[in-house]
Design a protein around this motif. Structure first.
Motif, PDB file in Angstrom:
ATOM      1  N   GLU A  29       1.049  -0.949  -0.096  1.00  0.00           N
ATOM      2  CA  GLU A  29      -0.045  -0.015   0.028  1.00  0.00           C
ATOM      3  C   GLU A  29       0.830   0.987  -0.004  1.00  0.00           C
ATOM      4  OE1 GLU A  29      -3.588   1.921   2.628  1.00  0.00           O
ATOM      5  OE2 GLU A  29      -2.612   0.293   3.360  1.00  0.00           O
ATOM      6  N   GLY A  30       1.482   1.421   0.859  1.00  0.00           N
ATOM      7  CA  GLY A  30       2.353   2.577   1.479  1.00  0.00           C
ATOM      8  C   GLY A  30       3.548   2.672  -0.706  1.00  0.00           C
ATOM      9  N   ASN A  31       3.375   1.619  -1.101  1.00  0.00           N
ATOM     10  CA  ASN A  31       4.824   1.919  -2.169  1.00  0.00           C
ATOM     11  C   ASN A  31       3.836   2.444  -3.189  1.00  0.00           C
ATOM     12  OD1 ASN A  31       7.388   0.996  -1.102  1.00  0.00           O
ATOM     13  ND2 ASN A  31       6.525  -1.633  -1.743  1.00  0.00           N
ATOM     14  N   ALA A  32       2.567   1.710  -3.455  1.00  0.00           N
ATOM     15  CA  ALA A  32       1.808   2.193  -4.666  1.00  0.00           C
ATOM     16  C   ALA A  32       1.137   3.623  -4.376  1.00  0.00           C
ATOM     17  CB  ALA A  32       0.332   1.133  -4.668  1.00  0.00           C
ATOM     18  N   LEU A  33       1.004   3.867  -2.792  1.00  0.00           N
ATOM     19  CA  LEU A  33       0.518   5.250  -3.293  1.00  0.00           C
ATOM     20  C   LEU A  33       1.855   5.997  -2.933  1.00  0.00           C
ATOM     21  CD1 LEU A  33      -1.861   5.255   0.881  1.00  0.00           C
ATOM     22  CD2 LEU A  33      -2.025   5.312  -1.809  1.00  0.00           C
ATOM     23  N   HIS A  34       3.047   6.470  -2.269  1.00  0.00           N
ATOM     24  CA  HIS A  34       4.058   6.417  -2.797  1.00  0.00           C
ATOM     25  C   HIS A  34       4.265   7.294  -4.359  1.00  0.00           C
ATOM     26  CE1 HIS A  34       8.118   8.627  -2.947  1.00  0.00           C
ATOM     27  NE2 HIS A  34       8.443   7.618  -3.892  1.00  0.00           N
ATOM     28  N   ALA A  35       4.029   6.003  -5.244  1.00  0.00           N
ATOM     29  CA  ALA A  35       4.537   5.748  -6.063  1.00  0.00           C
ATOM     30  C   ALA A  35       2.908   7.426  -7.464  1.00  0.00           C
ATOM     31  CB  ALA A  35       4.430   4.928  -7.522  1.00  0.00           C
ATOM     32  N   GLU A  36       2.358   7.612  -6.481  1.00  0.00           N
ATOM     33  CA  GLU A  36       1.504   7.898  -7.345  1.00  0.00           C
ATOM     34  C   GLU A  36       1.616   9.229  -6.704  1.00  0.00           C
ATOM     35  OE1 GLU A  36      -2.339  10.212  -7.853  1.00  0.00           O
ATOM     36  OE2 GLU A  36      -1.247   8.061  -8.916  1.00  0.00           O
ATOM     37  N   GLU A  37       1.914   9.920  -5.361  1.00  0.00           N
ATOM     38  CA  GLU A  37       2.607  10.993  -5.559  1.00  0.00           C
ATOM     39  C   GLU A  37       3.787  11.691  -5.989  1.00  0.00           C
ATOM     40  OE1 GLU A  37       1.710  10.749  -0.650  1.00  0.00           O
ATOM     41  OE2 GLU A  37       4.032  10.941  -1.169  1.00  0.00           O
ATOM     42  N   LEU A  38       4.366  10.721  -6.375  1.00  0.00           N
ATOM     43  CA  LEU A  38       5.946  11.302  -7.038  1.00  0.00           C
ATOM     44  C   LEU A  38       5.381  12.032  -8.483  1.00  0.00           C
ATOM     45  CD1 LEU A  38       8.754  12.056  -6.434  1.00  0.00           C
ATOM     46  CD2 LEU A  38       9.147   9.449  -7.040  1.00  0.00           C
ATOM     47  N   ASP A  39       4.539  10.373  -9.028  1.00  0.00           N
ATOM     48  CA  ASP A  39       4.108  10.738 -10.484  1.00  0.00           C
ATOM     49  C   ASP A  39       2.871  12.321 -10.266  1.00  0.00           C
ATOM     50  OD1 ASP A  39       3.935  10.307 -13.052  1.00  0.00           O
ATOM     51  OD2 ASP A  39       1.724  10.028 -11.978  1.00  0.00           O
ATOM     52  N   LEU A  40       2.435  12.828  -9.070  1.00  0.00           N
ATOM     53  CA  LEU A  40       1.988  13.986  -9.343  1.00  0.00           C
ATOM     54  C   LEU A  40       2.338  15.204  -9.518  1.00  0.00           C
ATOM     55  CD1 LEU A  40      -0.803  15.553  -9.296  1.00  0.00           C
ATOM     56  CD2 LEU A  40      -0.792  14.871  -7.021  1.00  0.00           C
ATOM     57  N   PHE A  41       3.349  15.146  -7.787  1.00  0.00           N
ATOM     58  CA  PHE A  41       4.109  16.221  -7.677  1.00  0.00           C
ATOM     59  C   PHE A  41       5.500  16.385  -9.033  1.00  0.00           C
ATOM     60  CE2 PHE A  41       3.149  15.523  -2.886  1.00  0.00           C
ATOM     61  CZ  PHE A  41       3.026  15.705  -2.887  1.00  0.00           C
ATOM     62  N   SER A  42       5.824  15.621  -9.425  1.00  0.00           N
ATOM     63  CA  SER A  42       7.236  15.386 -10.471  1.00  0.00           C
ATOM     64  C   SER A  42       6.333  15.908 -11.552  1.00  0.00           C
ATOM     65  CB  SER A  42       7.573  13.952 -10.924  1.00  0.00           C
ATOM     66  OG  SER A  42       8.538  14.280  -9.585  1.00  0.00           O
ATOM     67  N   SER A  43       4.501  15.812 -12.083  1.00  0.00           N
ATOM     68  CA  SER A  43       4.573  16.364 -13.183  1.00  0.00           C
ATOM     69  C   SER A  43       4.232  17.483 -13.468  1.00  0.00           C
ATOM     70  CB  SER A  43       3.188  15.048 -13.955  1.00  0.00           C
ATOM     71  OG  SER A  43       2.604  15.218 -13.014  1.00  0.00           O
ATOM     72  N   LEU A  44       3.569  17.876 -11.823  1.00  0.00           N
ATOM     73  CA  LEU A  44       3.540  19.305 -11.132  1.00  0.00           C
ATOM     74  C   LEU A  44       4.391  20.101 -11.899  1.00  0.00           C
ATOM     75  CD1 LEU A  44       0.424  18.975  -8.267  1.00  0.00           C
ATOM     76  CD2 LEU A  44       0.178  19.768 -10.932  1.00  0.00           C
ATOM     77  N   LEU A  45       5.256  19.739 -10.997  1.00  0.00           N
ATOM     78  CA  LEU A  45       6.476  20.580 -11.200  1.00  0.00           C
ATOM     79  C   LEU A  45       7.359  21.251 -12.555  1.00  0.00           C
ATOM     80  CD1 LEU A  45       9.041  21.637  -9.575  1.00  0.00           C
ATOM     81  CD2 LEU A  45      10.852  19.998  -9.620  1.00  0.00           C
ATOM     82  N   ASP A  46       6.827  19.766 -13.881  1.00  0.00           N
ATOM     83  CA  ASP A  46       7.696  20.108 -15.056  1.00  0.00           C
ATOM     84  C   ASP A  46       6.902  21.330 -15.922  1.00  0.00           C
ATOM     85  OD1 ASP A  46       9.791  18.127 -15.143  1.00  0.00           O
ATOM     86  OD2 ASP A  46       8.120  16.194 -15.681  1.00  0.00           O
ATOM     87  N   GLU A  47       5.553  20.808 -15.404  1.00  0.00           N
ATOM     88  CA  GLU A  47       3.741  21.752 -15.773  1.00  0.00           C
ATOM     89  C   GLU A  47       4.944  23.434 -15.147  1.00  0.00           C
ATOM     90  OE1 GLU A  47       0.659  20.594 -15.269  1.00  0.00           O
ATOM     91  OE2 GLU A  47       0.881  18.628 -16.226  1.00  0.00           O
ATOM     92  N   GLY A  48       4.870  23.587 -13.702  1.00  0.00           N
ATOM     93  CA  GLY A  48       5.143  24.558 -13.636  1.00  0.00           C
ATOM     94  C   GLY A  48       5.935  25.574 -13.818  1.00  0.00           C
TER      95      GLY A  48
END
Length: 528
Positions: free
Chosen positions: A236-255
């Motif tokens: 559970e923890g690993n799956a949720l981390h992967a979702e977080e990192l994907d979201l924050f990284s994509s937002l950083l690139d877009e920003g």
């Protein structure tokens, strides 16, 4: 057969681990441990804590054991701090050894992969991340964001008047929309955008996972050695981390891309322009910017809901607020952040809301990294390295000596010289700078200056635009909301939506839970 054997081995290892972890440590001569409630074998005080709103139990205990007492949570030492003076003495004045975080397996390691700033241990990486966050949100930068705050607050007020039943939604859209614009140049139109839902889901998971007692592995860290096949919490923890990192990284690139060519870069652009100077990995930056949203959006929304409850329960205070705003601003324009030096009651109400119903009522523990001794009432209290020093805001904000009549909502305590919290000049005080609601010492919330301005402008504009009154039963009897009926979680806010607003005299439909009306002829809420 193998699984049964592994479980048996871990059971034995866990008991051994507890015996080692709970073995008493020799005290330095002349010192003593803090007092505290009796402890049970192995689990200590763990079973004495309620499943939610633990700060109420902490407050009950401090009346018996004093402002600095000890809990044993299954071998983990928690020192509960219920006094602002003690909190400042330890967490601020001795911040070099009181500024770390316990590295709980589920929240800090599995969910965050040691990237989330609020959970990072004190050290070089934390200092680099903190420097970035400070440079994005310090008082000088916060002043430059005021036009965006004023613009977003107009949308919030307009929608509050148009559809008052959805006031929680409008407060959320204000706080979320503000941070997303500042961080990524991404506007919120409906609040239903996919990236908004994803970020809010991240917040929900963090609150659930980081709440004390949510996962057995946080009490028994030895379970981290279980293979993943036998440890569903790891999956559970690993799956949720992967979702977080994907979201924050994509937002950083877009920003970063959106910030190119902007006269005033967003948070991502500000980092990108000087990224070599920070010396941080991209993942650390993605989490630093992303969790500024975590810290800002939910807390501002919760604080505004607490404001609505306070005003509904104390309508006379709202009328005083309206009177001040009307006298200073007049009927022909909206209040501005630049008006705040002349609006001490607006600031006093904001501060009293934060004191009376602190959003993070339970506080967030700091971890002590070196043995220490604190003198309290002539006694030398030994505080052991590794202990969690837990400043409980609910209790800190209810010290009778500092806050007489602590359970009452009294903005006058910040405005009247007869109260111990009064300070002059009233053009400057009261304010929310370094207020304990934002934490203590080196771990104080980096976004406090932005949050302060957000609360002031929303409170002032609601007072300027609206009247608040109780809803009514069919018989005409007012419905008065309970003073304390709150959701569970890190950031607390009322569970009930029982407010009605109207600027002019009206006869509300009893079927309406919330009703708003504006005097449009004399209260123009748009400006260019």
């Amino acid at each position: 057969m193998l699984a049964t054997l592994l479980i048996a081995i871990f059971a034995v290892a866990t008991v051994y681990f507890f015996l080692i972890r709970t073995k008493p440590k020799a005290l330095p001569p002349g010192t003593q441990l803090p007092d505290g409630p009796p402890r049970k074998p192995l689990v200590g005080n763990l079973l004495d804590l309620p499943p939610f709103h633990s700060w109420l139990k902490f407050h009950e205990w401090q009346k018996q054991y004093g402002p600095l007492y000890r809990l044993d949570l299954a071998g983990r030492t928690n020192i509960i701090v219920s006094s602002e003076e003690i909190a400042n003495d330890l967490l601020r004045e001795r911040g070099n050894i009181y500024s770390s975080r316990e590295q709980l397996p589920m929240g800090a390691q599995l969910l965050s992969d040691n990237l989330r700033p609020v959970l990072l241990p004190y050290g070089d990486t934390w200092r680099k991340v903190r420097k970035l966050m400070h440079n994005l949100t310090n008082v000088t930068m916060a002043s430059s964001y005021e036009p965006v705050q004023e613009e977003e607050s107009i949308r919030a007020i307009q929608d509050l008047i148009r559809e008052p039943k959805e006031y929680e939604k409008w407060f959320h859209r204000f706080s979320a929309g503000l941070i997303l614009r500042l961080a990524y140049s991404k506007p919120i139109n409906t609040g239903e955008e996919d990236y908004v839902k994803r970020i809010m889901q991240v917040n929900t998971h963090l609150e659930r996972i980081a709440s004390p007692g949510s996962y057995l592995v946080d009490t028994f860290p030895i379970l981290m050695h279980l293979p993943t096949g036998l440890a569903p919490f790891k999956r559970e923890g690993n799956a949720l981390h992967a979702e977080e990192l994907d979201l924050f990284s994509s937002l950083l690139d877009e920003g970063t891309k959106a910030s190119e060519g902007q006269a005033e870069p967003n948070f991502c652009g500000k980092w990108n322009a000087e990224k070599e100077a920070y010396g941080l990995s991209k993942d650390h930056v993605a989490y630093a910017v992303g969790t500024l949203f975590e810290a800002g959006a939910g807390t501002t929304q919760a604080a505004m809901q607490n404001f609505m409850l306070a005003m509904t329960l104390h309508l006379e205070e709202f009328h005083k607020l309206q009177q001040e705003v009307d006298e200073v601003v007049g009927p022909n324009r909206l209040p501005l952040i630049s008006d705040m030096p002349n609006l001490p009651r607006v600031r006093a109400v904001a501060k009293e809301v934060m004191r009376w119903r602190p959003v993070s009522a339970g506080g967030l523990p700091h971890q002590l990294t070196k043995d220490d001794v604190y003198i309290l009432d002539g006694k030398k209290i030994f505080l052991e390295a590794g202990a969690n020093i837990h400043p409980v805001q609910w209790s800190i904000h209810r010290e009778p000596k500092r806050y007489p009549d602590p359970d009452s909502f009294r903005p006058e305590r910040w405005l009247d010289p007869d109260w111990p919290t009064y300070r002059e000049p009233l053009t400057q005080y009261p304010n929310l700078q370094n207020f304990s609601s934002f934490g203590h010492g080196r771990r104080i919330c980096p976004g406090q200056h932005i949050a302060e301005r957000s609360l002031y402008i929303l409170i002032a504009r609601i007072a300027w635009c609206c009247d608040l009154s109780h809803t009514e039963e069919a018989s005409g009897k007012p419905i008065v909301p309970p003073s304390y009926d709150y959701v569970a979680g890190f950031n607390i806010c009322p569970t009930l939506s029982v407010y009605r607003a109207a600027r002019a005299d009206t006869h509300a439909d009893p079927s309406e839970t919330l009703f708003v009306r504006i005097e449009g002829a004399t209260r123009p809420i748009c400006y260019t």
